[in-house]
Write an enzyme that holds these catalytic residues in place. Structure first.
Site, mmCIF file in Angstrom:
data_model
loop_
_atom_site.group_PDB
_atom_site.id
_atom_site.type_symbol
_atom_site.label_atom_id
_atom_site.label_comp_id
_atom_site.label_asym_id
_atom_site.label_seq_id
_atom_site.Cartn_x
_atom_site.Cartn_y
_atom_site.Cartn_z
ATOM 1 N N TYR A 73 4.467 10.520 -0.593
ATOM 2 C CA TYR A 73 4.289 9.100 -0.914
ATOM 3 C C TYR A 73 2.814 8.714 -0.892
ATOM 4 C CZ TYR A 73 5.010 4.039 -0.739
ATOM 5 O OH TYR A 73 4.985 2.684 -1.003
ATOM 6 N N SER A 100 -0.291 1.086 -1.696
ATOM 7 C CA SER A 100 0.190 1.055 -0.321
ATOM 8 C C SER A 100 -0.968 1.339 0.618
ATOM 9 C CB SER A 100 1.290 2.094 -0.101
ATOM 10 O OG SER A 100 1.598 2.233 1.275
#
Length: 247
Positions: A156, A142
Site C-alpha cells: 500500500y 496517504s
C-alpha cells in the site's frame, strides 16, 4: 453556498463514502456540479448525489470499476460529453491490501497497482484531453507514503508513494497549459474503514502531533482549496493533512 467554483464540473472517483463523499459535497458547496463514481453500493452513491442536488447543483453517480482502464476512460469522456466540460478531477478511489510481505499475492499486487497507481494515471490522461486552462487534477494519497509505522504496509505504501512522482511530473508537464496537479495525503481519518474509536485508535492518535483523527471534511477542505481560485499557484505539491503524523 460559495460560488468560487460556479459552473465548474468536477469528477470525483470513489465518491460514495468517507473522504470521497466529503470531497464531492464540499465541491458542490463551492458551486461545482459533481459526478461521482462508485463500484458497488449504488444506493449510497445516489444518496450523496441527492445531497448535492439539494444544494442546487447538478449531480450524477456513475458505476465504474477504477481497475478497468477502458471503463475509466469511458467514464471521463462521458462526463465531458454529457456535461459539456470537465474542470476538476479528483483521483480518490483506492484499495487497501496489507499483510506480511511474504503473504501478499500477485493478485494483491496487480489490484493495488491497478487501482492506486494506474487508475489516477489513466483518468488524468483522459481528463486533460478535455480540460481547459485553469483545470485542476488532485490526487488523494496517504500519510503512509512518507511514514509507515506498522508492519504489513509495504504494498500500500509503495502504491501511494508512486503518486508523488506522478503529481510532480504531471504538474511540470501541464503547467504551460495552466492545469495544476497536486497531491493530498490524508492522515488517520474517521471513516467506516478506519473509525476513530477502532481498536488501534489510541495508538494511532499517539502518532500524530495533534492527538486525534481528522474528519473527512478536513481533507475535503484542502481539496477545495487546491481546486478553487486560491490554489492557482500551487502545482506539483504534496499537502499532508495528517495532524502532524509525518513530523
Amino acid at each position: 453556498m460559495s460560488d468560487t467554483m460556479m459552473d465548474k464540473v468536477a469528477l470525483v472517483t470513489g465518491g460514495s463514502r468517507g473522504i470521497g463523499a466529503a470531497i464531492a459535497l464540499r465541491l458542490a458547496e463551492q458551486g461545482a456540479d459533481v459526478v461521482l463514481t462508485y463500484q458497488e453500493n449504488k444506493d449510497r452513491a445516489e444518496t450523496v448525489a441527492e445531497q448535492i442536488r439539494r444544494q442546487g447543483r447538478r449531480a450524477e453517480a456513475v458505476r465504474v470499476d477504477s481497475g478497468d482502464p477502458a471503463a475509466l476512460v469511458a467514464a471521463v469522456d462521458g462526463v465531458a460529453s454529457r456535461w459539456g466540460r470537465l474542470d476538476i478531477l479528483v483521483n480518490n478511489a483506492g484499495t487497501f491490501r496489507a499483510g506480511p510481505v511474504e503473504q501478499l499475492t500477485m493478485d494483491d499486487f496487480e489490484q493495488t497497482v491497478a487501482v492506486n497507481v494506474r487508475a489516477p494515471f489513466v483518468a488524468s490522461q483522459a481528463a486533460v484531453r478535455h480540460m481547459p486552462a485553469g483545470g485542476r487534477i488532485i490526487n488523494i494519497g496517504s500519510n503512509v507514503a512518507e511514514r509507515s509505522p506498522f508492519p504489513g504496509f509495504s504494498l500500500y505504501s509503495m502504491s501511494k508513494s508512486a503518486l508523488i512522482g506522478l503529481t510532480k511530473a504531471l504538474g511540470r508537464e501541464l503547467g504551460p497549459r495552466a492545469i495544476t496537479v497536486n497531491l493530498v495525503n490524508p492522515g488517520p481519518t474517521d471513516t467506516d474503514m478506519n473509525p476513530s474509536d477502532g481498536p488501534l485508535a489510541a495508538t494511532i492518535n499517539g502518532l500524530t502531533a495533534l492527538g486525534h483523527y481528522a474528519q473527512p471534511a478536513d481533507i475535503a477542505a484542502a481539496v477545495a482549496f487546491l481546486a478553487g481560485p486560491d490554489g492557482r499557484y500551487l502545482t506539483g505539491a504534496t499537502v499532508d493533512v495528517d495532524g502532524g503524523f509525518s513530523c
